[in-house]
Design a protein around this motif. Structure first.
Motif, PDB file in Angstrom:
ATOM      1  N   ALA A   1       0.884  -1.335  -0.060  1.00 58.07           N
ATOM      2  CA  ALA A   1      -0.095   0.045   0.097  1.00 58.07           C
ATOM      3  C   ALA A   1       0.875   1.193   0.036  1.00 58.07           C
ATOM      4  CB  ALA A   1      -1.177  -0.147   1.038  1.00 58.07           C
TER       5      ALA A   1
ATOM      6  N   THR B   1     -15.619  -4.431  -0.050  1.00 55.60           N
ATOM      7  CA  THR B   1     -15.827  -3.152   0.640  1.00 55.60           C
ATOM      8  C   THR B   1     -16.579  -3.399   1.955  1.00 55.60           C
ATOM      9  OG1 THR B   1     -17.555  -2.629  -0.612  1.00 55.60           O
ATOM     10  CG2 THR B   1     -15.437  -1.598  -1.326  1.00 55.60           C
TER      11      THR B   1
ATOM     12  N   GLY C   1     -18.542   1.227   3.709  1.00 54.59           N
ATOM     13  CA  GLY C   1     -17.812   1.110   2.386  1.00 54.59           C
ATOM     14  C   GLY C   1     -18.766   1.211   1.140  1.00 54.59           C
TER      15      GLY C   1
ATOM     16  N   PRO D   1     -13.319   3.970  -1.314  1.00 57.43           N
ATOM     17  CA  PRO D   1     -13.293   3.944  -0.032  1.00 57.43           C
ATOM     18  C   PRO D   1     -14.344   2.766   0.802  1.00 57.43           C
ATOM     19  CG  PRO D   1     -14.318   5.749  -0.759  1.00 57.43           C
ATOM     20  CD  PRO D   1     -13.832   4.898  -1.920  1.00 57.43           C
TER      21      PRO D   1
ATOM     22  N   ALA E   1      -7.772  -0.100  -5.344  1.00 59.06           N
ATOM     23  CA  ALA E   1      -7.259  -0.152  -4.017  1.00 59.06           C
ATOM     24  C   ALA E   1      -7.554   1.145  -3.095  1.00 59.06           C
ATOM     25  CB  ALA E   1      -5.817  -0.568  -3.678  1.00 59.06           C
ATOM     26  N   THR E   2      -8.061   2.136  -3.941  1.00 59.90           N
ATOM     27  CA  THR E   2      -8.451   3.575  -3.287  1.00 59.90           C
ATOM     28  C   THR E   2      -9.981   3.786  -2.870  1.00 59.90           C
ATOM     29  OG1 THR E   2      -8.861   4.758  -5.323  1.00 59.90           O
ATOM     30  CG2 THR E   2      -6.645   4.506  -4.957  1.00 59.90           C
TER      31      THR E   2
ATOM     32  N   SER F   1       0.451   6.971  -2.696  1.00 58.40           N
ATOM     33  CA  SER F   1      -0.302   7.660  -1.285  1.00 58.40           C
ATOM     34  C   SER F   1      -1.718   7.077  -1.387  1.00 58.40           C
ATOM     35  CB  SER F   1       0.297   8.933  -1.074  1.00 58.40           C
ATOM     36  OG  SER F   1      -0.323   9.730  -2.266  1.00 58.40           O
ATOM     37  N   ASP F   2      -2.622   7.299  -2.155  1.00 65.42           N
ATOM     38  CA  ASP F   2      -4.007   7.106  -2.112  1.00 65.42           C
ATOM     39  C   ASP F   2      -4.224   5.704  -2.129  1.00 65.42           C
ATOM     40  OD1 ASP F   2      -3.297   6.319  -4.803  1.00 65.42           O
ATOM     41  OD2 ASP F   2      -4.894   7.518  -5.853  1.00 65.42           O
ATOM     42  N   MET F   3      -3.571   4.713  -1.751  1.00 64.24           N
ATOM     43  CA  MET F   3      -3.958   3.167  -1.727  1.00 64.24           C
ATOM     44  C   MET F   3      -4.309   3.026  -0.518  1.00 64.24           C
ATOM     45  SD  MET F   3      -0.853   1.062  -3.843  1.00 64.24           S
ATOM     46  CE  MET F   3      -1.447  -0.535  -3.415  1.00 64.24           C
ATOM     47  N   ARG F   4      -5.360   2.412  -0.122  1.00 63.55           N
ATOM     48  CA  ARG F   4      -5.922   2.114   1.305  1.00 63.55           C
ATOM     49  C   ARG F   4      -5.428   0.759   1.729  1.00 63.55           C
ATOM     50  NH1 ARG F   4     -10.676   5.648   2.490  1.00 63.55           N
ATOM     51  NH2 ARG F   4     -10.891   6.919   0.490  1.00 63.55           N
ATOM     52  N   VAL F   5      -5.299  -0.269   0.914  1.00 65.84           N
ATOM     53  CA  VAL F   5      -4.746  -1.557   1.199  1.00 65.84           C
ATOM     54  C   VAL F   5      -3.899  -1.900  -0.096  1.00 65.84           C
ATOM     55  CG1 VAL F   5      -7.160  -2.298   2.268  1.00 65.84           C
ATOM     56  CG2 VAL F   5      -6.854  -2.310  -0.335  1.00 65.84           C
TER      57      VAL F   5
ATOM     58  N   VAL G   1     -11.242  -3.383   2.215  1.00 67.12           N
ATOM     59  CA  VAL G   1     -10.735  -3.803   3.353  1.00 67.12           C
ATOM     60  C   VAL G   1      -9.895  -5.210   2.754  1.00 67.12           C
ATOM     61  CG1 VAL G   1     -12.290  -3.341   5.124  1.00 67.12           C
ATOM     62  CG2 VAL G   1     -12.656  -5.166   3.690  1.00 67.12           C
TER      63      VAL G   1
END
Lengths: 127, 483
Positions: free
Chosen positions: B19, B83, B88, B57, B54-55, B23-27, B60
């Motif tokens: 991740a 999500t 999500g 909202p 992966a960005t 920088s905007d990847m959440r997972v 998981v």
């Protein structure tokens, strides 16, 4: 243009009406649409969008719908764009044949930019 | 731009994009592939699109990428993202325009050796019985009431109308229908497109194939599924037709506003989404489930037509002409499921686009006979090449959210395939190899040429090597019907 699974169409024109009409002709070209010259039909359509990209997608999406639901395609385009709204007067005919299916017009990487050719964009179709 | 050098190797068939790569990847992104397949995957924008996914909202665990992945529009084809409910999002572009595009496999006890001389006739009979081609309508013309019933009941609607048996419906993912279909959320345009297209195959990469069971690798699972070496099967690949395309189009448009309303920032407009627990999210989910049920019903009707054509051609000329259903799976779908993610049991919306569900043994939603062996996973190859029957495993539940690959995966653009391959020659080449071909158009056939796809055996080796599926049987085509 090359795209692994789908089709990408590069279009340009001096202004929005020209760009939209070129995109429509290009899309019909990809679908290999042949229309009847005998019974001509006319349609007037109106679109309101948040931005120019949405206007383009909405217009092409409506043409896809009319091709499938009413078997109509157009080759005459009188288009009036005011900001992000469009009034389209269209002339066309019944579809005699089309050999390719386009499922949808996508927003993927869609951006209309100003270049020395006027307005330019590339549109990815889901096929 | 995501590079192959950003990948970290986790095992012989597992890779990760951490991740931290953007920088905007959440997972992170987890990819299942061999080193050789990875080179092909790195050749287009698949990995960039997986990172974009992966960005989303509320995403998981990991975004999962299957070895047959290829570049799509927004979300990669061969991608899976979960999500979390309720906060999500749900994204129509992460499910695809052809909602519940999927595959159904029917199997018989007719030996190829008993029917070899009849394959030409069988190909023609299937082609005549199953309407196919661009914009092609079928023999059924549904009125508003019937369309609504099909959307609510899915495969069961088709069965009640005489298209199939209870056995077929039971051996369909989710029993052939998703609960919570809301017909009031389907536009007039989608309804108009859906009414004439029930029971039609469509065009593009959709097909009906007659295949012979070439090799059985798991005799016990094959026995349970009724797959016998040397016997004929029929595989059907299609989806929700213009009905699903229009529903996705409508919601990708309306969600352009939703992302503004909910302050969602995305790297690509085609990934537009709305919170699962929002009026927009509920509306799309209700409409999407209508399309999912429409597709289950569509494949049920087509299976019935194919079964009739099969029996009519072979009756009296070969014994045991009945085709029984092995399974039917979706590969473009959003489903509410429960998974253990990061050590916690979570309710999630699993977006699978060009990826199938592959639940392991013991899952209650499977027909009782399949619970001990795991869910059948159907992997059609490219035209003229092998197809595979696999089963989900315990490891698929741990490593891939109970998901697996859906096919061979394109590697050559349609334009290039059309330019470099002659449809007529390809047809002759296939016929020389004993594969009968019925195709709507020769350029269309060229676009789907085997050379435009990855090697399906290599794709299956990768998922089996990673342990997220187990091989049951390999099928070889003997007749192909394409729109």
């Amino acid at each position: 243009m090359e795209h692994t699974a789908d089709w990408e169409l590069e279009v340009w024109g001096p202004d929005m009406p020209a760009l939209i009409a070129e995109a429509a002709r290009g899309m019909y070209g990809l679908m290999e649409v042949k229309t009847s010259e005998d019974s001509r039909c006319h349609r007037r359509l109106e679109f309101f969008a948040d931005d120019r990209e949405q206007l383009l997608v909405s217009f092409l999406g409506e043409l896809l719908f009319l091709a499938e639901a009413e078997s109509l395609a157009f080759d005459g385009f009188l288009l009036k764009v005011d900001g992000t709204s469009l009034v389209a007067r269209l002339e066309g005919g019944s579809i005699m044949s089309r050999s390719k299916e386009i499922k949808a017009v996508t927003y993927h990487r869609l951006e209309i930019s100003e270049t020395e050719r006027g307005l330019e964009t590339s549109i990815i179709f889901d096929v | 731009m995501v590079q192959l050098s950003d990948l970290r190797r986790l095992g012989p068939y597992e890779w990760e994009i951490p991740a931290s790569v953007r920088s905007d990847m959440r997972v992170p992104v987890r990819l299942f592939a061999s080193s050789e397949l990875l080179q092909a995957i790195g050749g287009d924008a698949s990995l960039e699109q997986a990172v974009n996914a992966a960005t989303l909202p509320g995403v998981v665990g990991e975004v999962l990428v299957m070895p047959d992945v290829h570049q799509g529009y927004g979300f990669p084809i061969g991608g899976v993202a979960a999500t979390e409910l309720p906060s999500g999002v749900i994204s129509p572009g992460a499910i695809g325009y052809d909602i519940n595009c999927g595959v159904r496999l029917l199997a018989s006890r007719v030996k190829l050796a008993e029917a070899e001389g009849l394959m030409d006739e069988l190909a023609s009979a299937l082609d005549a019985a199953c309407p196919s081609g661009v914009g092609q309508g079928g023999r059924l013309r549904l009125d508003e009431r019937e369309l609504e019933r099909a959307c609510r009941e899915g495969g069961e609607w088709a069965r009640k109308d005489g298209f199939g048996t209870e056995f077929d419906v039971a051996r369909t993912e989710e029993g052939g229908f998703l609960d919570g279909a809301d017909f009031s959320k389907v536009s007039r345009r989608a309804r108009d497109r859906g009414k004439p297209q029930m029971g039609t195959l469509g065009a593009g990469n959709h097909f009906i194939e007659v295949e012979v069971v070439d090799e059985v690798l798991d005799p016990e699972a094959a026995r349970v599924m009724g797959l016998q070496e040397g016997c004929l099967t029929v595989m059907i690949h299609c989806g929700s037709r213009g009905f699903g395309h229009q529903i996705c189009t409508d919601y990708v448009k309306s969600f352009q506003k939703a992302v503004q309303r909910y302050g969602i920032r995305l790297p690509d407009r085609e990934l537009v989404c709305a919170p699962l627990d929002s009026p927009e999210g509920h509306a799309y989910e209700g409409a999407m489930r209508c399309a999912a049920n429409y597709a289950f019903a569509n494949r049920q009707v087509l299976a019935h037509l194919a079964r009739e054509a099969f029996a009519k051609t072979l009756r009296g000329r070969a014994p045991n002409v009945h085709l029984h259903q092995v399974y039917d799976i979706a590969h473009n779908m959003g489903k509410t499921e429960e998974h253990t993610i990061d050590g916690k049991r979570r309710r999630v919306c699993v977006h699978r686009k060009g990826a199938t569900r592959a639940f392991g043994p013991g899952f209650e939603g499977l027909p009782p006979e399949y619970r001990p062996i795991g869910q059948p996973v159907l992997v059609p190859g490219s035209m003229g090449t092998a197809s595979w029957v696999l089963v989900g495993t315990e490891k698929s539940m741990e490593r891939s959210l109970g998901s697996c690959c859906h096919g061979a995966g394109r590697t050559m653009s349609r334009r290039k395939a059309k330019r470099s391959i002659n449809g007529g020659e390809l047809r002759r080449e296939l016929e020389d190899r004993g594969i009968k071909v019925r195709a709507g158009s020769m350029p269309g056939l060229a676009e789907e040429a085997p050379a435009a796809y990855k090697d399906v055996d290599a794709v299956v080796d990768a998922v089996a090597g990673a342990g997220i599926a187990r091989k049951v049987a390999r099928l070889r085509p003997v007749a192909v019907v394409k729109g």
